[in-house]
Design an enzyme around this catalytic site. Structure first.
Site, PDB file in Angstrom:
ATOM      1  N   SER A  36       0.834  -1.201   0.000  1.00 48.21           N
ATOM      2  CA  SER A  36       0.000   0.000   0.000  1.00 48.21           C
ATOM      3  C   SER A  36       0.867   1.249   0.000  1.00 48.21           C
ATOM      4  O   SER A  36       1.657   1.451   0.923  1.00 48.21           O
ATOM      5  CB  SER A  36      -0.907   0.015   1.230  1.00 48.21           C
ATOM      6  OG  SER A  36      -1.770  -1.096   1.230  1.00 48.21           O
ATOM      7  N   ASN A  39       1.765   3.761   3.223  1.00 46.74           N
ATOM      8  CA  ASN A  39       1.627   3.019   4.473  1.00 46.74           C
ATOM      9  C   ASN A  39       3.016   2.836   5.079  1.00 46.74           C
ATOM     10  O   ASN A  39       3.899   2.227   4.465  1.00 46.74           O
ATOM     11  CB  ASN A  39       0.972   1.660   4.193  1.00 46.74           C
ATOM     12  CG  ASN A  39       0.600   0.913   5.453  1.00 46.74           C
ATOM     13  OD1 ASN A  39       1.329   0.951   6.437  1.00 46.74           O
ATOM     14  ND2 ASN A  39      -0.519   0.209   5.414  1.00 46.74           N
ATOM     15  N   TYR A 177     -10.802   2.744  -5.560  1.00 48.12           N
ATOM     16  CA  TYR A 177      -9.453   2.297  -5.190  1.00 48.12           C
ATOM     17  C   TYR A 177      -9.482   0.819  -4.818  1.00 48.12           C
ATOM     18  O   TYR A 177      -8.652   0.019  -5.267  1.00 48.12           O
ATOM     19  CB  TYR A 177      -8.990   3.156  -4.022  1.00 48.12           C
ATOM     20  CG  TYR A 177      -7.590   2.919  -3.509  1.00 48.12           C
ATOM     21  CD1 TYR A 177      -6.542   3.754  -3.886  1.00 48.12           C
ATOM     22  CD2 TYR A 177      -7.311   1.902  -2.599  1.00 48.12           C
ATOM     23  CE1 TYR A 177      -5.254   3.566  -3.388  1.00 48.12           C
ATOM     24  CE2 TYR A 177      -6.036   1.704  -2.102  1.00 48.12           C
ATOM     25  CZ  TYR A 177      -5.009   2.550  -2.499  1.00 48.12           C
ATOM     26  OH  TYR A 177      -3.746   2.358  -2.008  1.00 48.12           O
ATOM     27  N   CYS A 179     -11.922  -1.459  -5.505  1.00 44.49           N
ATOM     28  CA  CYS A 179     -12.385  -2.318  -6.598  1.00 44.49           C
ATOM     29  C   CYS A 179     -11.285  -2.586  -7.622  1.00 44.49           C
ATOM     30  O   CYS A 179     -11.313  -3.619  -8.301  1.00 44.49           O
ATOM     31  CB  CYS A 179     -13.596  -1.688  -7.284  1.00 44.49           C
ATOM     32  SG  CYS A 179     -15.112  -1.768  -6.300  1.00 44.49           S
ATOM     33  N   ALA A 180     -10.330  -1.671  -7.738  1.00 46.56           N
ATOM     34  CA  ALA A 180      -9.206  -1.908  -8.644  1.00 46.56           C
ATOM     35  C   ALA A 180      -8.339  -3.060  -8.158  1.00 46.56           C
ATOM     36  O   ALA A 180      -7.694  -3.742  -8.965  1.00 46.56           O
ATOM     37  CB  ALA A 180      -8.365  -0.634  -8.777  1.00 46.56           C
TER      38      ALA A 180
END
Length: 241
Positions: A36, A39, A177, A179-180
């Site tokens: 991510s 992060n 974001y 769903c990608a």
């Protein structure tokens, strides 16, 4: 490579989400390690550890970071359009550099280990079809939408000021974001042409409860697995189901 068991004296511990996920992990064909951007968990050292762990247990390793909708997310959080773009560029430049360094150190040939942004899958027909399936499920299935909204809440929790409530624009961008990323939890083998694949992240996600449930609905393919991959000094999150 087939792994009968994971060595106990490691810095990272894998907890397959289900018994079937453990079978896929033991097959050792392919692993996706989700990264991510922004992060703080994903330091350069952590990425090196993750990459080495992947090479120790799997024939192929893909470190995948989300590089879609990042600027939109910053804008939805209140940044002006120009500042949002600058922050997204800086954020993604940093994660690309760390991923590229970890990959180059572990496998200079690039044969077994790759670093990829989600945007690289946009031209893959299987990814596009799975993404469409996810969007349709979010629109039509209340349980899928509730799960997506739960993930949205987790994602936004650390990004809002104390007491600040999410608004619909933030939820909309965060859904896009999320769903990608979901196609790689559904059927990475179809997208990348590998025999089986384990998708790993360092936190338990509500999405896994949905994708590995029983009955009809949005479900992971039979050759897709999921696991929680954490440092060995973190609390155990429970055995496979």
């Amino acid at each position: 490579m087939t792994q009968a068991a994971f060595a106990p004296a490691e810095t990272l511990r894998l907890q397959p989400y289900t018994d079937h996920c453990r079978v896929i992990a033991d097959e050792g064909a392919h692993v996706v390690i989700g990264v991510s951007p922004g992060n703080s968990y994903f330091t350069a050292q952590r990425l090196r550890e993750l990459t080495r762990w992947g090479m120790d247990h799997f024939d192929q390793v893909d470190l995948v970071y989300t590089d879609l909708h990042v600027s939109d997310m910053y804008e939805a959080l209140g940044y002006g359009a120009d500042e949002a773009r600058r922050k997204a560029v800086k954020n993604l430049r940093g994660v690309r550099a760390k991923v590229a360094a970890a990959v180059a150190e572990a496998d200079p040939t690039g044969v077994r280990v790759r670093g990829r942004g989600m945007s690289e899958f946009g031209d893959v027909p299987a990814y596009r079809a799975l993404h469409r399936t996810v969007l349709d499920a979010v629109a039509a299935d209340p349980l899928v939408r509730e799960t997506c909204d739960a993930l949205t809440g987790i994602f936004l929790a650390g990004k809002l000021a104390p007491g600040q409530r999410t608004d619909e624009r933030q939820r909309e961008v965060c859904r896009a974001y999320i769903c990608a990323e979901v196609p790689l939890f559904l059927d990475t083998p179809a997208i990348l042409g590998v025999p089986s694949s384990l998708n790993c992240y360092h936190q338990a996600l509500p999405l896994a409860d949905l994708l590995y449930g029983r009955g009809p609905g949005l479900r992971a393919s039979r050759n897709q697995g999921h696991g929680i991959l954490t440092p060995t000094d973190t609390p155990d999150r429970g055995a496979a189901r």
